[in-house]
Write a protein that holds these residues in place. Structure first.
Motif, mmCIF file in Angstrom:
data_model
loop_
_atom_site.group_PDB
_atom_site.id
_atom_site.type_symbol
_atom_site.label_atom_id
_atom_site.label_comp_id
_atom_site.label_asym_id
_atom_site.label_seq_id
_atom_site.Cartn_x
_atom_site.Cartn_y
_atom_site.Cartn_z
ATOM 1 N N SER A 111 0.860 -1.185 0.000
ATOM 2 C CA SER A 111 0.000 0.000 0.000
ATOM 3 C C SER A 111 0.894 1.232 0.000
ATOM 4 O O SER A 111 1.690 1.428 0.925
ATOM 5 C CB SER A 111 -0.911 0.024 1.236
ATOM 6 O OG SER A 111 -1.754 -1.097 1.241
ATOM 7 N N ILE A 112 0.753 2.041 -1.046
ATOM 8 C CA ILE A 112 1.548 3.266 -1.154
ATOM 9 C C ILE A 112 0.920 4.317 -0.241
ATOM 10 O O ILE A 112 -0.243 4.683 -0.410
ATOM 11 C CB ILE A 112 1.573 3.796 -2.612
ATOM 12 C CG1 ILE A 112 1.992 2.696 -3.593
ATOM 13 C CG2 ILE A 112 2.443 5.041 -2.722
ATOM 14 C CD1 ILE A 112 3.372 2.139 -3.418
ATOM 15 N N ILE A 113 1.703 4.802 0.714
ATOM 16 C CA ILE A 113 1.223 5.832 1.632
ATOM 17 C C ILE A 113 1.503 7.214 1.048
ATOM 18 O O ILE A 113 0.647 8.097 1.067
ATOM 19 C CB ILE A 113 1.905 5.701 3.010
ATOM 20 C CG1 ILE A 113 1.539 4.348 3.628
ATOM 21 C CG2 ILE A 113 1.500 6.846 3.924
ATOM 22 C CD1 ILE A 113 2.342 4.012 4.856
ATOM 23 N N ASN A 114 2.722 7.383 0.526
ATOM 24 C CA ASN A 114 3.134 8.682 -0.010
ATOM 25 C C ASN A 114 4.235 8.461 -1.029
ATOM 26 O O ASN A 114 5.094 7.600 -0.841
ATOM 27 C CB ASN A 114 3.628 9.577 1.131
ATOM 28 C CG ASN A 114 3.803 11.016 0.716
ATOM 29 O OD1 ASN A 114 3.476 11.400 -0.395
ATOM 30 N ND2 ASN A 114 4.320 11.825 1.625
ATOM 31 N N GLU A 115 4.203 9.239 -2.079
ATOM 32 C CA GLU A 115 5.234 9.153 -3.115
ATOM 33 C C GLU A 115 5.595 10.576 -3.517
ATOM 34 O O GLU A 115 4.731 11.335 -3.963
ATOM 35 C CB GLU A 115 4.656 8.381 -4.307
ATOM 36 C CG GLU A 115 5.666 7.791 -5.224
ATOM 37 C CD GLU A 115 5.033 6.814 -6.207
ATOM 38 O OE1 GLU A 115 5.824 6.161 -6.899
ATOM 39 O OE2 GLU A 115 3.802 6.715 -6.287
#
Length: 143
Positions: A111-115
């Motif tokens: 799960s990508i939280i922040n990029e």
């Protein structure tokens, strides 16, 4: 190259990550979105992280990191571009309750939280048969 998900086409999966045999720790993609990926990996005897029939915690960390790389690689594949090389920038947390054995099939949900600016913060949950065996939060960096 046309490839629909889910896929366990080993050549396709390996084309999406920078690692090569014997250091490949992912062999399938079940699902992908901008903010998630579900990867898979079967533990085999020839794996470099297997000792006495047990897949070591360091192998779990590498599997999780390669699952993140797989997300990036598939995103670039969809854009028709070559994926950049990346690395683990930091492991904030890693917890395992059970080490996999030969023949176990890992499923990891990224799960990508922040990029931002090449740095990706992710949560990763790894399961065997719907049982959570490892969780981590890490930052990866692309070059």
């Amino acid at each position: 190259m046309e490839n629909k998900l889910p896929t366990s086409d080993q050549n396709f999966v390996e084309s999406l990550i920078p690692q090569r045999f014997p250091f490949v720790m992912v062999n399938s993609i079940a699902d992908y979105s901008e903010t998630q990926l579900v990867s898979g990996f079967e533990i085999k005897e020839e794996n470099i992280f297997v000792q006495n029939g047990i897949f070591q915690a360091s192998g779990l960390v590498e599997h999780q990191a390669q699952s993140v790389a797989l997300h990036t690689g598939y995103k670039f594949y969809l854009l028709g571009k070559e994926a950049p090389t990346g690395y683990i920038g930091a492991i904030k947390t890693f917890e395992t309750t059970k080490l996999p054995k030969l023949g176990d099939h890992l499923t990891s949900e990224v799960s990508i939280i922040n990029e931002m600016m090449g740095v990706t913060l992710v949560d990763i949950v790894t399961k065997i048969n719907d049982e959570v065996i490892a969780k981590s939060q890490m930052k990866t960096v692309v070059m």
